[in-house]
Design a protein around this motif. Structure first.
Motif, PDB file in Angstrom:
ATOM      1  N   ILE A 174       0.530  -1.524   0.156  1.00  0.00           N
ATOM      2  CA  ILE A 174      -0.171  -0.308   0.579  1.00  0.00           C
ATOM      3  C   ILE A 174       0.801   1.289   0.049  1.00  0.00           C
ATOM      4  O   ILE A 174       0.691   2.531  -0.589  1.00  0.00           O
ATOM      5  N   GLY A 175       2.065   1.228   0.515  1.00  0.00           N
ATOM      6  CA  GLY A 175       2.837   3.113   0.739  1.00  0.00           C
ATOM      7  C   GLY A 175       3.530   2.564  -0.557  1.00  0.00           C
ATOM      8  O   GLY A 175       3.583   3.985  -1.355  1.00  0.00           O
ATOM      9  N   ASP A 176       3.687   1.822  -1.082  1.00  0.00           N
ATOM     10  CA  ASP A 176       4.681   1.604  -3.348  1.00  0.00           C
ATOM     11  C   ASP A 176       3.373   2.221  -3.566  1.00  0.00           C
ATOM     12  O   ASP A 176       3.494   3.430  -4.696  1.00  0.00           O
ATOM     13  N   LEU A 177       2.276   1.928  -3.653  1.00  0.00           N
ATOM     14  CA  LEU A 177       1.187   2.102  -3.939  1.00  0.00           C
ATOM     15  C   LEU A 177       0.267   3.759  -4.118  1.00  0.00           C
ATOM     16  O   LEU A 177      -0.307   4.497  -5.185  1.00  0.00           O
ATOM     17  N   LEU A 178       0.478   4.326  -2.841  1.00  0.00           N
ATOM     18  CA  LEU A 178       0.386   5.681  -2.750  1.00  0.00           C
ATOM     19  C   LEU A 178       1.604   6.661  -3.373  1.00  0.00           C
ATOM     20  O   LEU A 178       0.953   7.806  -3.065  1.00  0.00           O
ATOM     21  N   GLY A 179       2.542   6.352  -3.326  1.00  0.00           N
ATOM     22  CA  GLY A 179       4.010   6.324  -4.392  1.00  0.00           C
ATOM     23  C   GLY A 179       4.925   6.853  -2.960  1.00  0.00           C
ATOM     24  O   GLY A 179       5.017   7.958  -3.235  1.00  0.00           O
ATOM     25  N   GLY A 180       4.640   6.661  -2.041  1.00  0.00           N
ATOM     26  CA  GLY A 180       5.416   6.468  -1.062  1.00  0.00           C
ATOM     27  C   GLY A 180       4.646   6.750   0.608  1.00  0.00           C
ATOM     28  O   GLY A 180       4.149   7.874   0.353  1.00  0.00           O
TER      29      GLY A 180
END
Length: 338
Positions: A166-172
């Motif tokens: 989820i952190g990656d999908l949010l762009g960080g």
């Protein structure tokens, strides 16, 4: 390398709501509901705290657990009981109690440090995270209910892989480090300033305790801080005009989410509506009162403050958290952490 875990389920609230508002439709909602695994947690539990009094009726207490695997012990998924839990297969190194007020105008997230030295029913004194390892979510509920006197209404837990995705999908995940610190356990230096972390980097961030002034207690604050940052990221990045991204976020969460069998999809969507209506300033993070650090044999442990703890848990039971927080404002996790 074992990775720290952090519960992300509070973020479900906003994402579920956005998916509904964006018109994903009954079919997609039903499909996502089916991805959430369930476990029969409460059947057979005896000597539980009494339900909330009339004055607190409608308040909700949800035990949130961050684990190193979605379902853990054999035969713990589906509608089956947790009696065949395999001790030691999983650990819950993140434990939080989410309390929603009866009027749904405020919510509190109370972290219980994983090293808290407590009585585990049937196992004697141990660190609180031993409850999940030894007996899964059912023993965790028994332990927390005995410790607090608060009746747990629901349980939810998420494994660390969902957090990373989820952190990656949010762009960080954006964090601010107030002073340069070195993590000697992982030979990683966090420089002073603002950082946009990938999911993997965020896991490193919430794992650190060596080099932090408060050790494991500062790690707990980092977990709260990152969770708050993720919630902020969800609100900022999920566009009702882009239902696909909302669906992708919810797809990640539901693939890594397990709840008690009484926690239905409708309940989750109701929780979503309640939290989405709530201003972010009314969602408060803090840690259960601590008397100090110590040792039990070879183990370093956290000793909880029994007197202050009694006052806190009584406020939870009576649904008087707003008043308690006014009198104990110093416990609230601030806008920056070590």
């Amino acid at each position: 390398m074992k990775k720290s875990r952090i519960w992300l389920g509070v973020g479900i609230a906003f994402v579920v709501l956005v998916v509904a508002v964006a018109g994903s439709g009954w079919y997609l909602a039903h499909r996502l509901d089916r991805q959430v695994q369930t476990v029969d947690v409460f059947a057979g539990l005896e000597e539980r705290p009494e339900p909330a009094s009339d004055a607190a009726a409608g308040a909700l207490n949800i035990l949130l657990l961050g684990t190193d695997g979605r379902t853990g012990g054999k035969a713990t998924t589906g509608s089956g009981a947790t009696a065949s839990w395999t001790p030691g297969e999983q650990r819950a190194d993140t434990m939080m109690l989410l309390h929603l007020s009866a009027d749904r105008r405020s919510a509190s997230v109370v972290s219980i440090p994983r090293d808290s030295w407590v009585r585990i029913p049937g196992h004697g004194k141990a660190k609180v995270n031993a409850a999940f390892s030894q007996g899964g979510p059912r023993l965790s509920v028994q332990t927390v209910e005995e410790l607090t006197g608060v009746r747990i209404d629901h349980v939810a837990w998420v494994d660390w892989a969902g957090f990373e995705e989820i952190g990656d999908l949010l762009g960080g995940v954006e964090v601010y480090v107030p002073e340069t610190v070195h993590d000697s356990a992982r030979d990683h230096t966090w420089t002073k300033g603002t950082h946009l972390l990938s999911g993997e980097e965020a896991l490193l961030y919430v794992r650190q305790r060596y080099g932090l002034p408060g050790g494991d207690l500062d790690r707990v604050k980092r977990q709260q801080y990152v969770l708050r940052s993720i919630l902020r990221g969800l609100r900022q990045s999920v566009d009702p005009k882009n239902p696909k991204k909302a669906y992708d976020l919810l797809d990640i969460i539901t693939r890594h989410l397990t709840v008690d069998s009484g926690f239905s999809g409708g309940d989750l969507r109701g929780l979503a509506l309640d939290l989405a209506r709530m201003p972010s300033s009314d969602l408060t993070f803090f840690t259960a009162p601590v008397a100090g650090l110590g040792r039990e044999g070879a183990q370093s442990v956290v000793h909880l403050d029994k007197r202050k703890g009694r006052q806190l848990w009584e406020a939870v039971r009576a649904d008087e958290m707003e008043s308690w927080l006014v009198e104990n404002s110093e416990v609230v996790t601030g806008g920056t952490v070590s």
